[in-house]
Motif scaffolding. Structure first.
Motif, PDB file in Angstrom:
ATOM      1  N   VAL A 194      61.447  52.634  57.983  1.00 41.83           N
ATOM      2  CA  VAL A 194      62.300  51.335  58.122  1.00 41.83           C
ATOM      3  C   VAL A 194      61.368  50.264  58.335  1.00 41.83           C
ATOM      4  O   VAL A 194      60.241  50.310  59.054  1.00 41.83           O
ATOM      5  CB  VAL A 194      63.152  51.584  59.305  1.00 41.83           C
ATOM      6  CG1 VAL A 194      63.830  50.266  59.760  1.00 41.83           C
ATOM      7  CG2 VAL A 194      64.094  52.722  59.011  1.00 41.83           C
ATOM      8  N   LEU A 202      61.153  48.041  47.581  1.00 38.75           N
ATOM      9  CA  LEU A 202      61.228  48.983  48.578  1.00 38.75           C
ATOM     10  C   LEU A 202      62.389  49.856  48.513  1.00 38.75           C
ATOM     11  O   LEU A 202      62.379  51.041  48.953  1.00 38.75           O
ATOM     12  CB  LEU A 202      61.130  48.031  50.042  1.00 38.75           C
ATOM     13  CG  LEU A 202      59.726  47.260  50.208  1.00 38.75           C
ATOM     14  CD1 LEU A 202      59.662  46.739  51.511  1.00 38.75           C
ATOM     15  CD2 LEU A 202      58.618  48.154  50.111  1.00 38.75           C
ATOM     16  N   GLU A 203      63.698  49.075  48.627  1.00 35.59           N
ATOM     17  CA  GLU A 203      64.931  49.934  48.788  1.00 35.59           C
ATOM     18  C   GLU A 203      64.914  50.908  47.654  1.00 35.59           C
ATOM     19  O   GLU A 203      65.757  51.978  47.652  1.00 35.59           O
ATOM     20  CB  GLU A 203      65.771  48.988  48.779  1.00 35.59           C
ATOM     21  CG  GLU A 203      66.086  48.057  50.095  1.00 35.59           C
ATOM     22  CD  GLU A 203      67.298  47.158  50.077  1.00 35.59           C
ATOM     23  OE1 GLU A 203      67.777  47.089  48.900  1.00 35.59           O
ATOM     24  OE2 GLU A 203      67.655  46.743  50.962  1.00 35.59           O
ATOM     25  N   THR A 204      64.495  50.643  46.437  1.00 32.87           N
ATOM     26  CA  THR A 204      64.592  51.644  45.310  1.00 32.87           C
ATOM     27  C   THR A 204      63.728  53.129  45.723  1.00 32.87           C
ATOM     28  O   THR A 204      63.562  54.069  45.168  1.00 32.87           O
ATOM     29  CB  THR A 204      63.939  51.415  44.123  1.00 32.87           C
ATOM     30  OG1 THR A 204      62.551  50.862  44.171  1.00 32.87           O
ATOM     31  CG2 THR A 204      64.879  50.295  43.475  1.00 32.87           C
ATOM     32  N   LYS A 205      62.640  52.759  46.775  1.00 30.67           N
ATOM     33  CA  LYS A 205      61.991  54.083  47.348  1.00 30.67           C
ATOM     34  C   LYS A 205      62.748  54.333  48.552  1.00 30.67           C
ATOM     35  O   LYS A 205      61.906  55.153  49.297  1.00 30.67           O
ATOM     36  CB  LYS A 205      60.507  53.638  47.791  1.00 30.67           C
ATOM     37  CG  LYS A 205      59.556  52.987  46.499  1.00 30.67           C
ATOM     38  CD  LYS A 205      59.428  54.297  45.514  1.00 30.67           C
ATOM     39  CE  LYS A 205      58.176  53.788  44.574  1.00 30.67           C
ATOM     40  NZ  LYS A 205      58.025  54.813  43.527  1.00 30.67           N
ATOM     41  N   HIS A 206      63.988  54.166  48.830  1.00 34.36           N
ATOM     42  CA  HIS A 206      64.788  54.402  49.972  1.00 34.36           C
ATOM     43  C   HIS A 206      64.065  54.072  51.245  1.00 34.36           C
ATOM     44  O   HIS A 206      64.110  54.782  52.386  1.00 34.36           O
ATOM     45  CB  HIS A 206      64.942  55.912  50.141  1.00 34.36           C
ATOM     46  CG  HIS A 206      65.560  56.566  48.639  1.00 34.36           C
ATOM     47  ND1 HIS A 206      66.888  56.314  48.339  1.00 34.36           N
ATOM     48  CD2 HIS A 206      64.901  57.308  47.697  1.00 34.36           C
ATOM     49  CE1 HIS A 206      67.059  56.912  47.197  1.00 34.36           C
ATOM     50  NE2 HIS A 206      66.057  57.423  46.647  1.00 34.36           N
ATOM     51  N   ILE A 207      63.425  53.010  51.271  1.00 31.85           N
ATOM     52  CA  ILE A 207      62.983  52.462  52.324  1.00 31.85           C
ATOM     53  C   ILE A 207      64.066  51.483  52.742  1.00 31.85           C
ATOM     54  O   ILE A 207      64.175  50.364  52.208  1.00 31.85           O
ATOM     55  CB  ILE A 207      61.594  51.684  52.207  1.00 31.85           C
ATOM     56  CG1 ILE A 207      60.479  52.640  51.603  1.00 31.85           C
ATOM     57  CG2 ILE A 207      61.079  50.742  53.364  1.00 31.85           C
ATOM     58  CD1 ILE A 207      59.072  52.018  51.190  1.00 31.85           C
ATOM     59  N   GLN A 208      64.300  51.438  54.044  1.00 34.85           N
ATOM     60  CA  GLN A 208      65.436  50.532  54.676  1.00 34.85           C
ATOM     61  C   GLN A 208      64.871  49.191  55.273  1.00 34.85           C
ATOM     62  O   GLN A 208      63.944  49.494  56.040  1.00 34.85           O
ATOM     63  CB  GLN A 208      66.238  51.198  55.759  1.00 34.85           C
ATOM     64  CG  GLN A 208      67.401  50.469  56.415  1.00 34.85           C
ATOM     65  CD  GLN A 208      68.120  51.020  57.548  1.00 34.85           C
ATOM     66  OE1 GLN A 208      67.757  52.186  57.927  1.00 34.85           O
ATOM     67  NE2 GLN A 208      69.301  50.363  58.134  1.00 34.85           N
ATOM     68  N   VAL A 209      65.374  47.878  54.604  1.00 32.45           N
ATOM     69  CA  VAL A 209      64.730  46.978  55.081  1.00 32.45           C
ATOM     70  C   VAL A 209      65.806  46.282  56.042  1.00 32.45           C
ATOM     71  O   VAL A 209      67.066  46.024  55.573  1.00 32.45           O
ATOM     72  CB  VAL A 209      64.625  45.855  54.101  1.00 32.45           C
ATOM     73  CG1 VAL A 209      64.032  44.686  54.389  1.00 32.45           C
ATOM     74  CG2 VAL A 209      63.522  46.481  53.041  1.00 32.45           C
ATOM     75  N   ARG A 235      62.400  43.299  48.192  1.00 37.66           N
ATOM     76  CA  ARG A 235      63.229  43.970  49.083  1.00 37.66           C
ATOM     77  C   ARG A 235      63.952  45.289  48.103  1.00 37.66           C
ATOM     78  O   ARG A 235      63.834  46.295  48.428  1.00 37.66           O
ATOM     79  CB  ARG A 235      64.301  43.255  49.531  1.00 37.66           C
ATOM     80  CG  ARG A 235      65.268  43.938  50.377  1.00 37.66           C
ATOM     81  CD  ARG A 235      66.444  42.942  51.027  1.00 37.66           C
ATOM     82  NE  ARG A 235      67.137  43.876  51.673  1.00 37.66           N
ATOM     83  CZ  ARG A 235      67.839  43.508  53.065  1.00 37.66           C
ATOM     84  NH1 ARG A 235      67.507  42.442  53.449  1.00 37.66           N
ATOM     85  NH2 ARG A 235      68.648  44.363  53.485  1.00 37.66           N
ATOM     86  N   ASN A 236      64.178  44.989  46.878  1.00 31.02           N
ATOM     87  CA  ASN A 236      64.611  45.830  45.860  1.00 31.02           C
ATOM     88  C   ASN A 236      63.583  46.795  45.640  1.00 31.02           C
ATOM     89  O   ASN A 236      64.067  47.884  45.316  1.00 31.02           O
ATOM     90  CB  ASN A 236      65.083  45.074  44.641  1.00 31.02           C
ATOM     91  CG  ASN A 236      65.722  45.969  43.818  1.00 31.02           C
ATOM     92  OD1 ASN A 236      66.730  46.537  44.021  1.00 31.02           O
ATOM     93  ND2 ASN A 236      65.159  46.350  42.498  1.00 31.02           N
TER      94      ASN A 236
END
Length: 299
Positions: free
Chosen positions: A167, A184-191, A181-182
């Motif tokens: 996270v 990171l989120e494509t790697k399933h990292i919650q921002v 941000r996108n």
């Protein structure tokens, strides 16, 4: 008159003292025995000393360095440094004054953390600042990264190597573009851009981070990136140039912009802040000091 005074008794200063002691130079190490890593349970990444307790590292280092008869140690705070025609005068809080032809500042860094309730209760136990030092111990565990600095994205990419259950918290700061941000989120990292107000847990292990909107995110450990500043700043007294990060500007061999003044370890480089890096830099700077002293004898 000493050949060299070293301000700072961390790995950079002690490594420099060892080299100069072996070169038969008269050296005084001045240190207040308040190392930045005192809260850390173990130091990692130093070959042959991986996992050593910081206090034990310092004990061994001082034992080795002070075995050389030309090296001594003062445990005190430095309150002022004055330039003189033949070198420097270092004024201690005890009132003592030490004079030296050469001066190495190896006093390291201090950490300025965000004001978050509970942070210092967990720091060094389950909250850290360096993934190279502590990432291995928390591999594949639920961790988080918190930073208010632009280095956030770089650190998130690094930490993903140790754990993909990650996270990322910006603590309310708009540090990431929509594209970042996108990514990171494509790697399933919650921002999470909501500010963090507290860390909670029992007896050292972290259990959860508390957000300003009341949400609680379960995490086992985290990496909080501080704002780094030099632990000792004598730029006004001595007039040396500083880097963008606030360290003492030096050439490739540790010489500052002031004749006779050198800097080693975190006091000069600021980043990367590693034991083995500081020790190596201290060695190099001491070789430079010994070289300059040797040359001056034949002028």
């Amino acid at each position: 008159m000493k050949d060299c005074v070293i301000v700072g008794g961390g790995p950079g200063g002690l490594s420099a003292a060892l080299v100069l002691g072996r070169a038969r130079r008269s050296v005084t190490i001045i240190d207040n025995n308040q190392p930045r890593n005192a809260v850390t349970h173990a130091s990692h990444g130093f070959l042959t000393r991986d996992g050593i307790e910081p206090a034990e590292f310092r004990r061994i280092a001082y034992e080795e360095v002070l075995a050389y008869p030309s090296v001594d140690h003062r445990q005190a705070d430095v309150v002022d440094i004055c330039r003189q025609l033949d070198g420097f005068e270092i004024i201690l809080k005890t009132g003592e004054r030490v004079r030296a032809r050469k001066l190495i500042i190896a006093s390291g860094l201090k950490e300025n953390f965000p004001e978050i309730d509970g942070l210092h209760n967990f720091y060094g136990k389950s909250l850290f600042n360096c993934p190279y030092c502590d990432g291995w111990e928390w591999r594949d565990r639920p961790i988080f990264l918190l930073s208010e600095e632009p280095v956030l994205l770089h650190m998130a990419k690094l930490l993903y190597n140790w754990s993909q259950d990650l996270v990322v918290c910006t603590n309310g700061k708009p540090l990431l573009t929509a594209e970042e941000r996108n990514m990171l989120e494509t790697k399933h990292i919650q921002v999470i851009e909501t500010p963090v107000v507290a860390f909670e847990g029992r007896n050292g292990p972290l259990e959860q981070i508390v957000l300003a909107d009341g949400r609680r995110i379960k995490r086992s450990a985290g990496f909080v990136i501080p704002n780094w500043q030099p632990k000792a700043d004598f730029s006004k007294q001595l007039g040396y140039a500083v880097t963008e990060r606030g360290g003492i500007a030096t050439d490739a061999m540790g010489r500052s912009t002031i004749s006779g003044l050198y800097a080693a370890g975190d006091a000069a480089n600021v980043w990367p802040s590693q034991l083995i890096y500081a020790a190596s830099d201290g060695y190099k700077t001491a070789v430079t000091v010994n070289h300059d002293l040797s040359e001056e004898r034949f002028v």
